[in-house]
Motif scaffolding. Structure first.
Motif, PDB file in Angstrom:
ATOM      1  N   ALA B 168      24.328  78.678 -10.182  1.00  0.00           N
ATOM      2  CA  ALA B 168      23.087  77.902 -10.145  1.00  0.00           C
ATOM      3  C   ALA B 168      23.161  76.833  -9.061  1.00  0.00           C
ATOM      4  N   ILE B 169      24.340  76.253  -8.896  1.00  0.00           N
ATOM      5  CA  ILE B 169      24.481  75.224  -7.866  1.00  0.00           C
ATOM      6  C   ILE B 169      24.303  75.845  -6.488  1.00  0.00           C
ATOM      7  N   PHE B 170      24.882  77.009  -6.329  1.00  0.00           N
ATOM      8  CA  PHE B 170      24.774  77.676  -5.035  1.00  0.00           C
ATOM      9  C   PHE B 170      23.312  78.012  -4.724  1.00  0.00           C
ATOM     10  N   LEU B 171      22.614  78.529  -5.719  1.00  0.00           N
ATOM     11  CA  LEU B 171      21.210  78.882  -5.484  1.00  0.00           C
ATOM     12  C   LEU B 171      20.385  77.634  -5.232  1.00  0.00           C
ATOM     13  N   ALA B 172      20.734  76.560  -5.909  1.00  0.00           N
ATOM     14  CA  ALA B 172      20.026  75.303  -5.668  1.00  0.00           C
ATOM     15  C   ALA B 172      20.240  74.865  -4.224  1.00  0.00           C
ATOM     16  N   ALA B 173      21.488  75.027  -3.751  1.00  0.00           N
ATOM     17  CA  ALA B 173      21.770  74.661  -2.368  1.00  0.00           C
ATOM     18  C   ALA B 173      20.946  75.525  -1.422  1.00  0.00           C
ATOM     19  N   ARG B 174      20.850  76.801  -1.739  1.00  0.00           N
ATOM     20  CA  ARG B 174      20.026  77.698  -0.924  1.00  0.00           C
ATOM     21  C   ARG B 174      18.581  77.201  -0.868  1.00  0.00           C
ATOM     22  N   ALA B 175      18.074  76.869  -2.032  1.00  0.00           N
ATOM     23  CA  ALA B 175      16.676  76.445  -2.116  1.00  0.00           C
ATOM     24  C   ALA B 175      16.460  75.180  -1.304  1.00  0.00           C
ATOM     25  N   LEU B 176      17.385  74.239  -1.432  1.00  0.00           N
ATOM     26  CA  LEU B 176      17.247  72.994  -0.687  1.00  0.00           C
ATOM     27  C   LEU B 176      17.392  73.255   0.810  1.00  0.00           C
ATOM     28  N   MET B 177      18.232  74.219   1.124  1.00  0.00           N
ATOM     29  CA  MET B 177      18.419  74.577   2.535  1.00  0.00           C
ATOM     30  C   MET B 177      17.111  75.102   3.120  1.00  0.00           C
ATOM     31  N   LEU B 178      16.411  75.895   2.334  1.00  0.00           N
ATOM     32  CA  LEU B 178      15.120  76.402   2.794  1.00  0.00           C
ATOM     33  C   LEU B 178      14.166  75.245   3.059  1.00  0.00           C
ATOM     34  N   LEU B 179      14.209  74.257   2.163  1.00  0.00           N
ATOM     35  CA  LEU B 179      13.367  73.086   2.366  1.00  0.00           C
ATOM     36  C   LEU B 179      13.746  72.404   3.672  1.00  0.00           C
ATOM     37  N   MET B 202      28.097  71.890  -0.439  1.00  0.00           N
ATOM     38  CA  MET B 202      27.550  73.193  -0.067  1.00  0.00           C
ATOM     39  C   MET B 202      26.453  73.032   0.968  1.00  0.00           C
ATOM     40  N   LEU B 203      25.650  72.011   0.803  1.00  0.00           N
ATOM     41  CA  LEU B 203      24.560  71.795   1.756  1.00  0.00           C
ATOM     42  C   LEU B 203      25.123  71.521   3.151  1.00  0.00           C
ATOM     43  N   LEU B 204      26.144  70.700   3.206  1.00  0.00           N
ATOM     44  CA  LEU B 204      26.738  70.393   4.508  1.00  0.00           C
ATOM     45  C   LEU B 204      27.356  71.652   5.120  1.00  0.00           C
ATOM     46  N   HIS B 205      28.023  72.388   4.266  1.00  0.00           N
ATOM     47  CA  HIS B 205      28.665  73.618   4.679  1.00  0.00           C
ATOM     48  C   HIS B 205      27.633  74.613   5.219  1.00  0.00           C
ATOM     49  N   MET B 206      26.558  74.763   4.467  1.00  0.00           N
ATOM     50  CA  MET B 206      25.515  75.719   4.869  1.00  0.00           C
ATOM     51  C   MET B 206      24.880  75.309   6.180  1.00  0.00           C
TER      52      MET B 206
END
Lengths: 823, 676
Positions: B168-179, B202-206
């Motif tokens: 769930a955290i990973f998907l949240a990071a994905r979603a925020l990344m899209l934003l 994760m956000l920084l990493h992505m």
């Protein structure tokens, strides 16, 4: 410099031009008539293979080996694919220059990027049995026709899913074609089959007869924009109709007895008929013109024209583009044409130049635009320059002019001229270039290993260059024969520090080439952890793969590695691997709860997580099919924990659980009521409700249920059974551990105000106000009044008087006076 | 792809809608749709069932029911592909249909929000991969309101805290990344909690990988990479790990919306109540839907909606509800009667003598909206009535008493007797557990003896299967023994080296952040504490630490107020934790504070210049609740949003909506030792 109109040909009221792109295309010894030739869209590569149906001169052994040869349009051999797998039934291209080879047993090989490596797939749906007859390709897919008139469509090449379309009626398919999905109203591919005298339209859902009667049609073909269909009838006529079969636009009679070998569209408004060396160009309204060639020719249709390929030349036949016609047409007086003249005068230093400018002053900006666009349509560099110079001259006169188009066009032309050069051999027209896009042109250059040109062009157009480097590196890895260390070093030296380089792709190429060590080395330079995972798995570096997957944070990757890992290594080492990685452990646990409880048990055992192991057994007990099995599981759960003191309460609870079931089973036997499944409190409650006080009491003592709880359970059970007598018994004399208020509340809740009111006097701990309220709730105003009187609360009495009526009112008033008197 | 545009929820809705319909269009002809239950609600938020029908959907089945039939040649599955269980279920259904049906079928699977390697592998192993069309339906955030975005992942709470599965955290990071891709980088990422930390990482990493990905994908070559400069409209992202603030979830929400959720439950902006309460739904669509902006009838009706239940839409299209939702329930009655009176007087105005024709026309024009308001008034009065019955109940008051005592920091042993009584009275187990968990959370665990005592009581009262419940609650960290509380390492295998607290010291935090306000004003709120009639949610206080420093400083320490005021509120441009470091150190989990700068400083600068000084810009803060958010917290945040003025906007994002029952329910064992 030859006039630009020299190769124009008038067809009806339009002009068509034949531009000679390249000469000396093929080896003169190559007998093109014996070959099947297909070209990729947007002036892409041309594939040749020997048509096995034709006889040819015996040339000794070397010719016996069959190959598919991929050439550029200029005839340069790009790649040779040796072929030894069955009979080729069709050869086709997709728009990204992927070569598709279909054999008669329905096997398809897809060669991407002009490389010799392929991915195979099978058509299925009976292709093997009935055999593939022919295939028709469009930009992103193809349709195969089988011997039993079944048609199978493949709509994409990434993960192809051959789909059987609706079945067509039997009968010989004289000719056929497809309308690509992007041009149909249903957005799925439609197949046109000319069978008998008519044409059938087949799609995924149905097969429809268009009820034509002029058949059989020797040829049928759809225009590049999907709007028109050209048909060649038995009586040697060409019809052009709309693709919905509603309108008929033109008709042309070829007057040739032998039916043509090919019928193709030239752009969207002309049809070409080809015999061995004769070519008829049929424009709108049936106007036609004829061309003759010295040798056998092949037609390679494109979006805006048609390439004609003979052993010697490669020509491009197209309608003269509008701006070009406007500038160059004989006797044209259009502003653009005058502007070109002005330039010529200027070059001659003639004052007429100014006259010309004055003449078209009002339309000068339009003239400039037309010259710019016409320049784009020219193949001759001389005329490109002349036209751009005219435009430049024209805009120098204008006060305000947006030069963006001009600049873009000069850029585009530089690129076009570079790729049209015969050694590169991509004779793109301007329209094709726009449709293809510069990015995909770069891909094509890279596929031809024109790395330097691709780099230069990319830098010139500000396109990303990482793909070029990666492709170069992959090629290097594949073809270089030097030792691995120096390859790796060279690649890293060239690619390091460049933005966006994917080392993973290079490493993948190395791996596919069987250079495992090189692959691992290269992979170390890949910055994205997640990307390394699949390859690391293939190389067999599972635990590194697992670490990288965890590093990437993508649980899907972690899970994926774990699945592979579990299959590959013994369970004990699997557990050892995940043990030091908490994320992996939780993912294994999380999925195993749903899927594989045995694995979980082993995991807990191995890690000595007793409480988890015990709980797992409890969970199994809950799902057990019968009580006996459940009890066994509970026993095992308790056994797991028994030798450790810290779990004593847990063990006690597990034993209590078993004890409770034993009790309940006994009750069930005696009372023929269901008890198993209830909790301790519920069991007591049910026993009381059934009047089994003794048994309930036994449960209480056996399970050491606190007195308070027991009282509550008893109270609620008795109230629900409306057993007022027993309640009275309960409240007689003794002190209640839960006070008397709950009795009042519960009984009142059950609606018995009379019994409830009995408990009000017992609630001695409450305030007077609260007790008055309690009386009121039972509807006993007088008693409430007495309570107030006892406490000498005048205000409360006054308050009560307001609510009272009838005899109660009298009572209250009496009490008020009594209170007053008392004072 | 306009990085200057402000974040607009309707864009997200529109995109999701378009994507789904496009996917449906890709499958030619009529089709049966098999949808995962938890997706039906979110999908219903943006597509109506009638629209699905227009796109050829014939029947809708729930994946969980395993009952898809073979009436249509095309069968489409819409499900989440992260869990092996789900994939397995689909594979089995495909096999079943293929076995039972006489005709050929075309199967398609649309994975939400992404296609996973695992799903491919499982499909391959079960031998169906070759015959299905696999596509992705990239649905991440679903807007519940203009300022509330939810991932609608119902399992997020139990996945993150119970199973410790970071999907769930990973998907949240994905979603925020899209934003971030559409809005630009969040200039600053703040947060609190272990999982907030990993989300931020994760956000920084992505972001680092984004550069590479963007350019190695030939189709969208150079478009994205340029966009990753700091956003001009979004100021910061504040991540609140639910673990940091369990007590707020466990308390009974006292706002109108919160109470509806506690009592009837709100799912995807809808609540379902017994039709005896509100009267049966009118056979025609209720007037407020035809006149309201866009009626969003549920897309996917369960095959046979129970006749006794009525669904009520609760969102901002209902004007009356917008006024009521965030109010403390204590004043809802007053508000309702005020509205009733106004409506009456408005309506009566038609009797005014000598009206001109124009006035009359105006009145007639307004009639539909009167009717809509009246209908909604009727519904809310009956809902409020029903809630009143609940809140006046003896049990409710007892529970509230315990909660308020615990929240205010009273000695926990004073409430033990009440909890015991509740168990003896067979009050619902979730309620009991919520109270026990609350005590554990605010006092750093229950004393071993007390815990054993209550365990015994609960096991006897509700059954021995709840041994598992206790184990799960302990794993989540909701109900822990105090002795082991010090060894937080148990809860958190990666004992953090940062030295951050592993258990929140509530007594200290309560004081320094003023978590309990005694003189709370419910009718004219002067502090967020109004949502719990006294308790101010810690999560929202944390947000205030960043956005309302002067206010909070003054609230907690009135004497230093002038000093705090001298610092203009605009000075905290992109926000930070400054001034509250000491308190944060006493709250569980690490503190996150990351600044994101663009690669190309010049480009970012240029963009800033292009947009002017940014003075006129509305600055947005996104508050992301990892693990769920309650309606009460949203109400509190909306209250803050109102306080911050026009220049600043708060957007709440979350993995899903949550309430105490869901949190505790994540650990509850549902089975019992029944005779089978």
């Amino acid at each position: 410099m030859s006039k630009p109109t020299a190769d124009w040909e008038r067809v009806g009221d339009r002009f068509y031009r034949k531009t000679q792109l390249y000469t000396s295309v093929f080896n003169p010894e190559l007998e093109l008539e014996n070959y099947v030739v297909t070209g990729a869209p947007y002036s892409g590569a041309v594939a040749l293979y020997r048509d096995e149906g034709k006889i040819y001169t015996y040339r000794g052994n070397q010719a016996a080996k069959s190959t598919i040869d991929i050439h550029s349009c200029a005839g340069k051999l790009i790649r040779q694919i040796s072929w030894d797998k069955g009979r080729i039934k069709a050869l086709g291209w997709s728009e990204d220059e992927r070569l598709l080879v279909v054999t008669d047993d329905g096997t398809v090989r897809s060669y991407a990027d002009l490389q010799g490596d392929f991915t195979p797939f099978s058509l299925g749906h009976g292709a093997e049995e009935h055999g593939v007859q022919a295939c028709k390709f469009w930009t992103t897919g193809f349709v195969a026709l089988l011997g039993n008139n079944s048609v199978i469509a493949v709509t994409r090449y990434e993960e192809p899913r051959p789909q059987l379309l609706a079945s067509a009626p039997p009968g010989e398919v004289v000719s056929w074609t497809v309308i690509p999905p992007e041009y149909t109203s249903s957005r799925s591919v439609e197949v046109l089959l000319a069978i008998g005298k008519t044409v059938y339209v087949v799609d995924a859902a149905e097969c429809e007869d268009r009820s034509l009667e002029a058949g059989p049609f020797r040829h049928i073909n759809v225009s590049p924009n999907g709007k028109f269909i050209a048909l060649y009838t038995e009586d040697s006529k060409v019809w052009v109709i709309s693709s919905d079969f509603q309108d008929r636009f033109s008709e042309y009679e070829s007057k040739v007895k032998t039916p043509p070998k090919d019928l193709q569209w030239c752009g969207n408004n002309a049809v070409v008929l080809a015999w061995e060396d004769e070519l008829h160009l049929i424009g709108p309204n049936g106007a036609a013109s004829k061309f003759y060639y010295d040798s056998f020719m092949h037609l390679l249709p494109d979006i805006d024209g048609i390439r004609v390929l003979t052993g010697d030349v490669c020509d491009f036949l197209q309608k003269v583009p509008d701006p070009t016609e406007e500038v160059f047409r004989l006797g044209s007086t259009s502003p653009a044409s005058v502007l070109l003249d002005a330039l010529e005068q200027l070059e001659k230093k003639s004052p007429k130049a100014d006259d010309d400018i004055q003449l078209i002053k009002a339309n000068l900006d339009e003239a400039v635009d037309v010259c710019v666009r016409a320049a784009g349509q020219e193949y001759s560099i001389h005329w490109q320059k002349q036209l751009l110079k005219s435009a430049s001259f024209g805009k120098s006169v204008l006060d305000l002019y947006n030069s963006d188009d001009f600049v873009d066009m000069t850029e585009a032309l530089r690129v076009l001229n570079a790729v049209r050069f015969y050694e590169v051999g991509i004779p793109l027209s301007y329209d094709q270039y726009i449709r293809l896009t510069p990015e995909r042109l770069m891909q094509r250059l890279v596929n031809r290993q024109e790395y330097l040109l691709a780099l230069k062009v990319s830098e010139y157009l500000h396109l990303p260059v990482d793909r070029i480097y990666v492709h170069w590196a992959r090629q290097k890895v594949r073809s270089s024969s030097t030792d691995e260390e120096s390859i790796c070093e060279e690649i890293v030296r060239k690619l390091d520090g460049k933005r966006g380089i994917s080392f993973e792709e290079v490493a993948r190429a190395a791996y596919d080439e069987g250079r495992g060590k090189l692959a691992t080395e290269l992979l170390e330079h890949e910055p994205r952890a997640g990307k390394q995972v699949p390859l690391l798995l293939s190389v067999g570096e599972e635990s590194i793969a697992l670490d990288k997957a965890i590093e990437s944070g993508d649980t899907d990757l972690v899970f994926f590695v774990l699945l592979n890992l579990k299959k590959k290594i013994p369970l004990s080492s699997f557990f050892r691997t995940i043990n030091s990685r908490p994320v992996a452990t939780s993912i294994v646990e999380s999925s195993a709860i749903d899927q594989d409880r045995e694995l979980l048990k082993d995991l807990y055992y191995q890690d000595d997580r007793r409480i988890d192991g015990s709980n797992l057994l409890v969970s199994e007990a809950l799902s057990a099919p019968d009580m006996g099995a459940a009890t066994d599981k509970l026993k095992m759960a308790a056994k797991l924990l028994r030798d450790s003191k810290e779990f004593a309460p847990q063990v006690a609870a597990l034993e209590d659980a078993q004890k409770l079931t034993r009790f309940q089973e006994a009750f069930e036997k005696d009372l023929t009521e269901r008890y198993v499944g209830l909790s301790v409190n519920e069991t007591m409650s049910k026993l009381i409700k059934a009047g089994n006080m003794k048994r309930a009491l036994r449960v209480q003592t056996e399970f050491k249920v606190p007195e308070k709880t027991y009282w509550w359970v008893r109270l609620r059970a008795l109230v629900s059974r409306r057993d007022w007598r027993e309640l009275e018994e309960m409240s007689k004399g003794r002190k209640s551990p839960i006070g008397w208020e709950p009795f009042y509340n519960e009984i009142l809740g059950a609606g018995n105000t009379k019994i409830a009111s009995l408990y009000i006097p017992k609630c001695t701990t409450l305030t007077v106000g609260e007790r008055i309220e309690m009386w009121l709730k039972c509807g006993m105003l007088a008693r409430a009044g007495e309570e107030a009187l006892k406490a000498k609360d005048r205000n409360a009495l006054e308050e009560l008087r307001k609510q009272a009526s009838g005899p109660a009112l009298l009572d209250i008033e009496r009490m008020i006076t009594q209170l007053q008197k008392g004072r | 792809m306009a990085p200057t545009a402000t974040l607009d929820a309707s864009d997200i809705t529109e995109k999701a809608r378009r994507d789904l319909l496009q996917l449906l269009e890709g499958v030619r002809g009529k089709k049966n749709l098999v949808i995962e239950k938890s997706l039906a609600g979110p999908v219903g938020l943006f597509v109506k069932f009638s629209t699905l029908q227009e796109y050829g959907v014939d029947k809708v089945f729930f994946l969980e029911n395993n009952n898809v039939d073979s009436t249509q040649r095309n069968v489409i599955f819409l499900a989440r592909g992260e869990k092996a269980r789900q994939v397995q279920a689909i594979a089995e259904q495909i096999k079943r249909v293929r076995r039972e049906s006489k005709q050929d079928h075309e199967f398609s699977i649309f994975w939400v929000p992404r296609r996973t390697l695992v799903s491919d592998q499982i499909l391959e192993e079960t031998g169906v991969l070759g015959e299905v069309n696999v596509a992705e339906f990239q649905m991440y955030f679903v807007p519940l309101e203009k300022t509330v975005l939810s991932l609608e992942m119902d399992d997020a709470f139990s996945d993150i805290y119970l199973r410790r599965d970071p999907t769930a955290i990973f998907l949240a990071a994905r979603a925020l990344m899209l934003l971030q891709k559409s809005q630009g980088l969040f200039p600053r990422i703040l947060g609190k909690g272990e999982n907030a930390k990993s989300l931020a990482n994760m956000l920084l990493h992505m972001r680092a990988e984004e550069d590479i990905d963007a350019s190695s994908d030939p189709s969208n070559a150079h478009v994205h990479s340029f966009d990753l400069t700091p956003s001009a409209t979004i100021d910061n992202l504040i991540i609140i790990d639910r673990e940091v603030d369990f007590p707020t979830v466990l308390l009974t929400q006292l706002t109108y919306e919160g109470l509806i959720d506690e009592t009837f439950g709100i799912q995807n902006n809808q609540t379902e109540v017994d039709s005896s309460i509100t009267g049966a739904a009118p056979s025609q669509p209720p007037p407020q839907q035809t006149s309201g902006a866009n009626s969003q009838a549920p897309a996917v009706q369960p095959p046979a909606p129970s006749a006794l239940k009525r669904k009520i839409l609760l969102d901002s299209t209902d004007k009356l509800y917008t006024q009521l939702r965030d109010a403390n329930f204590a004043i809802v009655g007053t508000l309702l009667s005020r509205v009733a009176r106004r409506l009456q007087s408005d309506y009566d105005s038609r009797h005014k003598a000598n009206q001109s024709i124009n006035e009359l026309r105006e009145f007639v024009n307004k009639l539909p909206s009167y009717q809509a308001e009246q209908a909604s008034l009727k519904i809310h009065i009956s809902l409020a009535d029903e809630l009143k019955k609940v809140t006046n109940g003896d049990l409710f008051l007892r529970v509230l008493e315990v909660q308020q005592n615990l929240a205010a920091g009273a000695d926990p042993s004073t409430v033990h007797e009440i909890i015991e009584e509740l168990i003896a009275r067979d009050c619902s187990l979730t309620t009991v557990l919520r109270l026990l968990c609350l005590e554990s959370c605010v006092s750093g665990g229950l004393r071993q003896r007390d815990l054993e005592h209550f365990k015994r009581q609960v096991l006897q009262g509700y059954g021995y299967q709840h041994l598992l419940t206790f184990a799960a609650l302990e794993k989540i960290g909701l109900l822990i023994p105090r002795v082991s509380a010090g060894a937080g390492a148990y809860l958190n295998p990666l004992a953090n080296p940062s030295g951050a607290a592993t258990v929140t010291d509530y007594n200290l935090v309560r004081k320094s952040l003023k978590l309990f306000v005694d003189d709370v004003n419910e009718s004219e709120p002067n502090d967020i504490a109004y949502v719990f009639s006294g308790y101010a949610p810690l999560s929202v206080r944390l947000v205030q630490c960043i956005l309302q420093k002067p206010y909070l400083a003054q609230l907690t320490n009135p004497r230093t107020a002038p000093a705090a005021n001298s610092q203009p509120s605009t000075a905290t441009a992109s926000g930070n934790w400054k001034g509250f470091e000491d308190v944060l150190a006493r709250i569980k989990g690490p503190t996150v504070d990351e600044v994101q700068k663009g690669h190309n400083a010049a480009a970012s600068q240029a963009r800033k210049t292009l947009q002017g000084s940014g003075g006129g810009q509305v600055k947005t803060s996104i508050v992301f609740f990892l693990g769920g958010v309650t309606f009460a917290e949203i109400a509190a945040l909306r209250y803050i949003d109102g306080q911050l003025g026009e220049k600043r906007r708060l957007i709440v994002a979350t993995t899903s909506m949550i309430k105490g029952d869901t949190a505790v329910g994540a650990g509850m064992e549902g089975r019992s030792f029944k005779m089978r």
